[in-house]
Write a protein that holds these residues in place. Structure first.
Motif, PDB file in Angstrom:
ATOM      1  N   TRP A  28      33.911  42.961  63.093  1.00  0.00           N
ATOM      2  CA  TRP A  28      34.368  41.866  63.951  1.00  0.00           C
ATOM      3  C   TRP A  28      33.317  41.563  65.015  1.00  0.00           C
ATOM      4  CZ3 TRP A  28      39.737  40.033  64.864  1.00  0.00           C
ATOM      5  CH2 TRP A  28      40.634  40.452  63.869  1.00  0.00           C
ATOM      6  N   ASP A  41      36.531  28.458  57.904  1.00  0.00           N
ATOM      7  CA  ASP A  41      35.663  27.280  57.983  1.00  0.00           C
ATOM      8  C   ASP A  41      34.828  27.048  56.728  1.00  0.00           C
ATOM      9  OD1 ASP A  41      36.583  26.956  60.533  1.00  0.00           O
ATOM     10  OD2 ASP A  41      34.621  27.088  61.509  1.00  0.00           O
ATOM     11  N   LEU A  47      38.196  33.336  63.864  1.00  0.00           N
ATOM     12  CA  LEU A  47      37.372  32.565  62.926  1.00  0.00           C
ATOM     13  C   LEU A  47      36.895  33.454  61.787  1.00  0.00           C
ATOM     14  CD1 LEU A  47      35.350  30.239  62.056  1.00  0.00           C
ATOM     15  CD2 LEU A  47      33.735  31.277  63.676  1.00  0.00           C
ATOM     16  N   THR A  48      36.876  32.900  60.585  1.00  0.00           N
ATOM     17  CA  THR A  48      36.095  33.468  59.502  1.00  0.00           C
ATOM     18  C   THR A  48      35.625  32.299  58.639  1.00  0.00           C
ATOM     19  OG1 THR A  48      35.974  35.219  57.827  1.00  0.00           O
ATOM     20  CG2 THR A  48      37.990  33.881  57.866  1.00  0.00           C
ATOM     21  N   HIS A  49      34.953  32.598  57.536  1.00  0.00           N
ATOM     22  CA  HIS A  49      34.394  31.543  56.690  1.00  0.00           C
ATOM     23  C   HIS A  49      34.733  31.786  55.220  1.00  0.00           C
ATOM     24  CE1 HIS A  49      31.937  31.174  60.340  1.00  0.00           C
ATOM     25  NE2 HIS A  49      31.730  29.918  59.974  1.00  0.00           N
ATOM     26  N   GLU A  87      37.524  35.417  68.414  1.00  0.00           N
ATOM     27  CA  GLU A  87      36.937  36.485  67.608  1.00  0.00           C
ATOM     28  C   GLU A  87      36.496  35.915  66.270  1.00  0.00           C
ATOM     29  OE1 GLU A  87      39.734  38.072  70.453  1.00  0.00           O
ATOM     30  OE2 GLU A  87      40.364  37.163  68.549  1.00  0.00           O
ATOM     31  N   GLU A  88      35.533  36.593  65.645  1.00  0.00           N
ATOM     32  CA  GLU A  88      35.115  36.235  64.290  1.00  0.00           C
ATOM     33  C   GLU A  88      35.156  37.495  63.435  1.00  0.00           C
ATOM     34  OE1 GLU A  88      31.529  33.975  61.821  1.00  0.00           O
ATOM     35  OE2 GLU A  88      31.362  34.253  63.998  1.00  0.00           O
ATOM     36  N   TRP A  96      37.223  29.504  68.841  1.00  0.00           N
ATOM     37  CA  TRP A  96      37.709  30.836  68.487  1.00  0.00           C
ATOM     38  C   TRP A  96      37.375  31.859  69.561  1.00  0.00           C
ATOM     39  CZ3 TRP A  96      33.699  28.200  66.305  1.00  0.00           C
ATOM     40  CH2 TRP A  96      32.418  28.743  66.479  1.00  0.00           C
TER      41      TRP A  96
END
Length: 289
Positions: free
Chosen positions: A235, A114, A251-253, A228-229, A226
């Motif tokens: 995590w 994201d 999800l990650t960024h 998990e992040e 999502w």
């Protein structure tokens, strides 16, 4: 090694051979299915061997604990995507569904990234060399610093999706305000990258009925969030069991050392080492929608 690759080659060629044989039977009655020529199998096995060797070398070069697993072919019939229970809104019918995973029994997960703040060229090389698919959800206030970086990403096969113009808390805006944020980003992506997305992620995972109505009016069909992040060193989980499940969206960024004490490459290692150790491959989200 060669024997195993030849078996894979036979399987990969079987569907094409079956189609050819079906056409022959239709024209001249039943005919035995002919095996592909040995030289065709050898060539295909050599290609598979080269691809595998490249993945092994890339895993070593980027300091992974294991070689990432290869995802199975995309489903011939797309799964039915519904809003996750508890994530529906009043009058959900015909609105983009909000969901946290894809219904599948395959051991695959989907990596989504994201915003667009960090623009690390080494991250692009790493993901290309490892052949790891991912999906980007972009916000213009960050992307406009370097549209070219994401053009390069798109050229590498990554789908660029909508994450609003300015990353606001959408339920705090009126319907028209939400529509400006979502449709405005649709316009930016179409102008800069030539395609109008059909997939949208609301900032912070927050939305209301107006969000989904506005998204639909802007041409959006799906609103994944999502399960998990993943960060550079840990995590976070939505589910109580704190486990990965088949079809989970992760999800990650686009973030770097200033934000989370590690690089995008550190995040990829954290992500891939865990999913690979647990027997999961990374698949492309759009192939299931």
């Amino acid at each position: 090694m060669r024997g195993g690759l030849a078996v894979l080659a036979v399987a990969a060629l079987a569907s094409g051979c079956a189609q050819d044989a079906s056409e022959v039977r239709g024209a001249a009655g039943r005919q035995p299915l002919q095996a592909p020529p040995a030289r065709t199998l050898d060539a295909y096995a050599s290609k598979l061997g080269a691809v595998h060797a490249a993945r092994v070398a890339a895993a070593k070069r980027w300091n992974l604990e294991r070689v990432p697993l290869t995802a199975p072919p995309p489903p011939a019939e797309k799964p039915e995507i519904k809003a996750r229970e508890g994530f529906e809104v009043t009058g959900q019918e015909n609105l983009p569904p909000v969901f946290t995973s894809i219904p599948t029994e395959e051991k695959v997960v989907f990596l989504t990234i994201d915003d667009g703040a960090e623009k690390d060229p080494a991250f692009l090389r790493m993901m290309s060399e490892l052949r790891i698919p991912y999906t980007a959800f972009l916000s213009d206030y960050l992307v406009k610093e370097d549209y070219g970086y994401f053009k390069d990403m798109q050229a590498r096969g990554v789908t660029l999706n909508n994450h609003t113009l300015n990353h606001p808390y959408l339920p705090g805006l009126s319907y028209s305000g939400q529509k400006r944020e979502i449709c405005g980003m649709q316009d930016v992506i179409e102008k800069r990258y030539g395609e109008r997305p059909t997939v949208f992620r609301p900032p912070y995972g927050n939305y209301n009925r107006d969000t989904l109505r506005a998204a639909k009016a802007c041409g959006i069909e799906y609103a994944p969030i999502w399960n998990e992040e993943v960060f550079a060193d840990h995590w976070d989980y939505r589910e109580w069991d704190r486990k990965i499940h088949p079809g989970d969206i992760v999800l990650t960024h686009f973030r770097g050392e200033d934000d989370w004490g590690g690089t995008m490459r550190d995040m990829v290692r954290e992500f891939l080492d865990k999913v690979t150790a647990e027997g999961y491959a990374v698949a492309r989200l759009e192939d299931y929608l």
